[in-house]
Design a protein around this motif. Structure first.
Motif, short mmCIF file in Angstrom:
data_model
loop_
_atom_site.label_atom_id
_atom_site.label_comp_id
_atom_site.label_asym_id
_atom_site.label_seq_id
_atom_site.Cartn_x
_atom_site.Cartn_y
_atom_site.Cartn_z
N PHE A 1 -13.65 67.59 61.76
CA PHE A 1 -13.11 68.74 62.49
C PHE A 1 -12.29 69.80 61.91
O PHE A 1 -11.41 69.29 60.89
N PRO A 2 -12.36 71.07 62.34
CA PRO A 2 -13.13 71.39 63.25
C PRO A 2 -14.42 71.66 62.86
O PRO A 2 -14.97 71.75 61.61
N GLN A 3 -15.35 71.78 63.78
CA GLN A 3 -16.93 71.76 63.50
C GLN A 3 -17.33 72.83 64.74
O GLN A 3 -16.67 73.12 65.51
N VAL A 4 -18.76 73.18 64.50
CA VAL A 4 -19.18 74.29 65.27
C VAL A 4 -20.35 73.76 65.98
O VAL A 4 -21.46 73.46 65.35
N LEU A 5 -20.59 73.81 67.23
CA LEU A 5 -21.79 73.21 67.82
C LEU A 5 -22.70 74.61 67.92
O LEU A 5 -21.94 75.66 68.84
N LYS A 6 -23.80 74.35 67.95
CA LYS A 6 -24.81 75.59 68.20
C LYS A 6 -25.75 75.19 69.12
O LYS A 6 -26.62 74.22 68.60
N PHE A 7 -26.30 75.85 70.45
CA PHE A 7 -27.31 75.45 70.97
C PHE A 7 -28.34 76.34 70.85
O PHE A 7 -28.32 77.43 70.23
N LYS B 1 -22.94 82.44 74.68
CA LYS B 1 -22.25 81.27 75.34
C LYS B 1 -22.51 79.78 74.69
O LYS B 1 -22.07 78.76 75.05
N GLY B 2 -23.45 79.88 73.79
CA GLY B 2 -24.18 78.57 73.35
C GLY B 2 -23.45 78.22 71.85
O GLY B 2 -24.06 77.34 71.21
N ASN C 1 -8.73 80.40 70.90
CA ASN C 1 -9.32 79.52 71.63
C ASN C 1 -9.82 80.20 72.89
O ASN C 1 -10.29 79.43 73.95
N SER C 2 -9.61 81.53 72.94
CA SER C 2 -10.11 82.24 74.28
C SER C 2 -11.64 82.17 74.29
O SER C 2 -12.14 82.28 73.09
N PRO C 3 -12.27 82.35 75.38
CA PRO C 3 -13.90 82.17 75.28
C PRO C 3 -14.16 83.47 74.55
O PRO C 3 -13.79 84.45 74.35
N ASN C 4 -15.73 83.21 74.27
CA ASN C 4 -16.27 84.12 73.12
C ASN C 4 -16.88 85.22 74.32
O ASN C 4 -17.44 84.67 75.45
N THR C 5 -16.99 86.33 74.03
CA THR C 5 -17.49 87.27 75.06
C THR C 5 -18.51 87.89 74.33
O THR C 5 -18.68 87.82 72.86
N GLY C 6 -19.19 89.09 74.88
CA GLY C 6 -20.13 90.00 73.97
C GLY C 6 -19.66 90.75 73.30
O GLY C 6 -20.06 91.14 72.11
#
Ligand code: AMP
Ligand code: GLY
Length: 376
Positions: free
Chosen positions: A120-126, A133-134, A195-200
């Motif tokens: 960690f840290p690591q990155v999850l990608k859908f 948001k993935g 750490n705030s959300p990712n946006t466009g």
């Protein structure tokens, strides 16, 4: 030339593209087309009979119709398009397809980690279109499992976390060569908190100052991308967006998009000096104004998950600022907020963000939200 042009999409990016096309000596009429379904038959092919008139050129803004294969369908109906074909749209719609394109062409990207990795840290990608948001950087197993549960049933992978400055580079594939716009920087997080959300994207500017090593390596990367597309027999006129991070003394690809970035597009077009349509149609190289092109997103409180809608919007007068509507509706001559990303406000100046923030402050809209910290 006096072309009848369609711009597909309904956000601030498409408003900016429409406005750039309207300024062009090559255009006659420019229409914004929010929805293509009225022009399709029951097999989702273009039905020429249903078109009110046949456009000379269709420019695609967002990824969804591109990934749905609409470029191929309009081209099959004999209508010229700017947009990536469906085969190559997988560069955005499948992160796994993008990963193999990157690796097979000797381009650098973050290395894949085993699913059970505890590094960690690591990155999850859908894998799929998730509107930004993935992807999540996770710092422990709890965060990892919670995020994975959100997308149950979808394929995902894990990659190493890279640390560094990011840039967005928009390229245009035109008859066997890439025309590259100067790098832009996009502020993707909702606030200054990492750490705030990712946006466009909450704002963007261009150009980004690069060191000479960064510029040399960017040129090498872009040549490699051009060869990779040509070797794979890419035959379309369309935009490709490289999301790059400077790590370990080189550019690593974080993502590809098959369109212009929003809000990067607004910043680039604000800074562009020559005729945008001339670039698209005749393959001329971009030229730029002095100063920095910048854009600030005016969002609604609650964005990105639960934006508050329905506020009346009153805009101040300032000849230095251009306003593009995103989530806005007009009723009885008044403007109301109607989405998460409400407005894109743009200017070109040596020091653009103080002008934009001052303008943003004066906008009347009860639940407005914008980032006050961003700057060049
Ligand atoms: P993407 O949609 O893949 O660009 O990811 C969205 C954001 O997540 C990027 O702009 C980065 O800020 C962050 N990100 C994605 N992949 C990585 C990575 N491998 N290392 C660090 N940050 C990443
Ligand atoms: N600004 C990021 C994007 O358009 O995907």
């Amino acid at each position: 030339m006096s072309l009848d042009i369609w711009v597909v999409g309904n956000g601030a990016r498409e408003q900016a593209i429409k406005s750039a096309c309207e300024k062009s000596a090559l255009s006659d009429k420019v229409h914004l087309i929010e929805d293509l379904t009225p022009y399709l038959d029951c097999n989702y092919n273009v039905d020429i009979e249903k078109l009110p008139e046949i456009p000379d050129l269709v420019i695609f803004g967002p990824e969804q119709p591109i990934c749905d294969g609409m470029v191929d369908k309009f081209e099959n109906a004999g209508i010229k398009c700017i947009g990536i074909n469906q085969a190559f749209s997988r560069l955005e719609s499948s992160k796994l397809f993008a990963k193999s394109f990157i690796v097979n062409n000797g381009i650098k990207c973050a290395k894949l980690l085993p699913i059970e990795s505890n590094e960690f840290p690591q990155v999850l990608k859908f894998d799929g279109l998730c509107k930004g948001k993935g992807v999540k950087v996770v710092y422990n197993n709890e965060e990892k499992n919670a995020f994975a549960r959100k997308f149950t049933g979808m394929r995902y992978f894990i990659e190493e976390y890279l640390e560094g400055d990011e840039i967005s580079v928009m390229s245009y594939l035109y008859d066997g060569r890439l025309i590259n716009f100067r790098p832009a920087r996009d502020f993707k997080r909702l606030s200054a908190d990492k750490n705030s959300p990712n946006t466009g994207g909450m704002g963007a500017y261009t150009p980004v100052t690069l060191s000479s090593e960064q510029q040399v390596k960017l040129d090498i990367y872009l040549k490699r991308l051009e060869s990779a597309l040509l070797n794979a027999e890419a035959e379309f006129r369309g935009f490709i967006y490289s999301g790059l991070i400077w790590a370990k003394n080189d550019w690593y690809v974080l993502e590809y998009n098959v369109r212009l970035g929003d809000p990067e597009c607004q910043a680039i077009l604000t800074n562009l000096k020559n005729d945008f349509l001339d670039i698209l149609i005749n393959g001329t190289e971009p030229e730029y104004k002095d100063g920095v092109g910048a854009c600030l997103t005016i969002a609604a409180e609650g964005y990105p998950d639960t934006p508050i809608k329905g506020d009346e919007i009153i805009l101040p007068e300032d000849s230095r600022v251009v306003v593009y509507n995103a989530g806005v509706i007009e009723k009885d001559g008044k403007l109301y907020s109607n989405g998460g990303r409400v407005l894109s406000i743009c200017t070109n100046s040596e020091n653009p963000f103080p002008i934009l923030k001052n303008y943003a402050e004066k906008i009347q809209m009860k639940h407005k939200y914008y980032r006050k910290d961003i700057d060049i």
